[in-house]
Design a protein around this motif. Structure first.
Motif, PDB file in Angstrom:
ATOM      1  N   UNK A  18       0.795  -1.224   0.000  1.00  0.00           N
ATOM      2  CA  UNK A  18       0.000   0.000   0.000  1.00  0.00           C
ATOM      3  C   UNK A  18       0.830   1.279   0.000  1.00  0.00           C
ATOM      4  N   UNK A  19       2.146   1.122   0.042  1.00  0.00           N
ATOM      5  CA  UNK A  19       2.975   2.322   0.067  1.00  0.00           C
ATOM      6  C   UNK A  19       3.172   2.866  -1.344  1.00  0.00           C
ATOM      7  N   UNK A  20       3.127   4.214  -1.460  1.00  0.00           N
ATOM      8  CA  UNK A  20       3.297   4.827  -2.781  1.00  0.00           C
ATOM      9  C   UNK A  20       4.728   4.693  -3.284  1.00  0.00           C
ATOM     10  N   UNK A  71      -0.873   1.314 -11.345  1.00  0.00           N
ATOM     11  CA  UNK A  71      -1.772   0.299 -11.918  1.00  0.00           C
ATOM     12  C   UNK A  71      -2.075  -0.797 -10.906  1.00  0.00           C
ATOM     13  N   UNK A  72      -1.036  -1.210 -10.168  1.00  0.00           N
ATOM     14  CA  UNK A  72      -1.208  -2.259  -9.161  1.00  0.00           C
ATOM     15  C   UNK A  72      -2.166  -1.810  -8.069  1.00  0.00           C
ATOM     16  N   UNK A  73      -2.022  -0.529  -7.673  1.00  0.00           N
ATOM     17  CA  UNK A  73      -2.892   0.012  -6.616  1.00  0.00           C
ATOM     18  C   UNK A  73      -4.340   0.070  -7.061  1.00  0.00           C
ATOM     19  N   UNK A  74      -4.531   0.433  -8.363  1.00  0.00           N
ATOM     20  CA  UNK A  74      -5.892   0.506  -8.907  1.00  0.00           C
ATOM     21  C   UNK A  74      -6.569  -0.853  -8.891  1.00  0.00           C
ATOM     22  N   UNK A  75      -5.766  -1.879  -9.196  1.00  0.00           N
ATOM     23  CA  UNK A  75      -6.332  -3.234  -9.216  1.00  0.00           C
ATOM     24  C   UNK A  75      -6.631  -3.705  -7.791  1.00  0.00           C
TER      25      UNK A  75
END
Lengths: 178, 167
Positions: free
Chosen positions: A4-6, B163-167
């Motif tokens: 979850x880290x940017x 992209x990974x976060x969106x998924x």
């Protein structure tokens, strides 16, 4: 690398993770020293993996050739049952010869130039090429020659049958006449 | 005699760079012990074959990286056409290619697998602490071009992250 880290996919974070893996690999590798014998083996021998691959590809090639051959026999050359059996009898040892030729090619390449390390891949290609070349010789030269012989033998057989039939007819005629 | 001396010299060099070669094998294969072993064998073969041709002995690291990378590219292309086998016979390669047990490392490998070959090379060299001057030398380009490519790689990674976060 936390999900979850940017900042998870920045190069510095990746580099830090890689250093851990790098340390693990270096630790294993330091315990393993390549010897002279191993170097020679690396340079000259096919790995078991590649050898298996080569043999399997050889079998696949031979299987395909055998199939084509059988189709050709059914389509064109079968004159009677005897001929088909003769073809199969010749085909079986030929398959063995071809499998052997691929392995023989591998050992031949090693024997001829023992000092020169050849990449496993190039040796692999050479063996396949050799097998294809041998198969081509069989298809172009040996099989047609064999075909010619069996066809002429078959022609003689038919002629003998025809003579027999004529003789039989003449005998029947003479019997009727009597 | 000269050949024996050359072999000893080569083996000493190989001992020094074995870790680098092995890491490159892990990055450029699916970490199957047999595939790692195959690529390792081909790299050693190619290094041994081209060893007599290196003139500047001080340039060995660049030469090792170059030969290894070139072999890995070729191997990757031929690997696509071949059939995988399961034939485990060498404990050393099994140990090296085994799961590190570190989740972050496994994620790093999966990220590497998703990258284009050029980006994969650049990322591998960068995270393996190879200086940018050396990277430029290995990839036969200028240092400024490497800096530019690293910048683009950073952007690409950022995009992948999003992209990974969106998924």
């Amino acid at each position: 690398m936390k999900k979850n880290s940017k900042e998870e996919l920045n190069l510095e974070a990746l580099s830090a993770v890689w250093q851990q893996e790098s340390a693990r690999v270096e630790e294993i590798v330091t315990e393993h020293t390549v010897t002279h014998a191993q170097l020679n083996r690396h340079a000259r021998r096919l790995s078991p993996h590649r050898r298996q691959l080569m043999i399997t590809q050889g079998y696949a090639l031979l299987g395909a050739a055998a199939l084509v051959w059988l189709i050709a026999i059914y389509d064109k050359y079968v004159v009677d049952e005897l001929d088909l059996v003769a073809h199969i009898v010749v085909a079986i040892p030929l398959l063995f010869v071809l499998v052997d030729s691929q392995l023989a090619a591998a050992s031949l390449f090693r024997l001829r130039i023992p000092k020169r390390p050849i990449g496993a891949a190039s040796r692999h290609i050479s063996c396949l090429t050799a097998a294809v070349a041998i198969m081509a010789v069989f298809i172009v030269v040996v099989i047609p020659a064999y075909e010619g012989r069996t066809m002429s033998a078959c022609g003689m057989h038919q002629r003998a049958m025809a003579i027999n039939t004529v003789n039989q007819m003449l005998e029947n005629l003479s019997n009727t006449a009597l | 005699m000269a050949n024996k001396k050359r072999q000893t010299e080569f083996l000493l060099m190989l001992d020094k760079y074995q870790g680098t070669i092995m890491k490159l094998c892990l990055v450029y294969t699916d970490r199957h012990p047999e595939n790692v072993k195959d690529l390792y064998q081909e790299i050693v073969c190619n290094l041994w074959e081209s060893y007599p041709r290196i003139r500047r002995k001080n340039n060995i690291p660049t030469w090792v990286y170059r030969v290894a990378l070139y072999t890995a590219y070729t191997h990757q292309r031929s690997r696509k056409r071949s059939v995988p086998f399961i034939d485990l016979d060498d404990g050393f390669f099994e140990t090296v290619a085994s799961d590190s047990g570190n989740e972050m490392v496994e994620r790093l490998y999966s990220l590497i697998d998703r990258l284009e070959p050029e980006d994969r090379t650049l990322l591998f060299l960068y995270i393996d602490n190879v200086s940018q001057v050396r990277i430029a030398e290995i990839l036969d380009t200028t240092e400024s071009a490497i800096n530019h490519r690293i910048k683009r790689l950073k952007q690409k990674l950022k995009k992948m992250n999003e992209n990974e976060e969106e998924q």
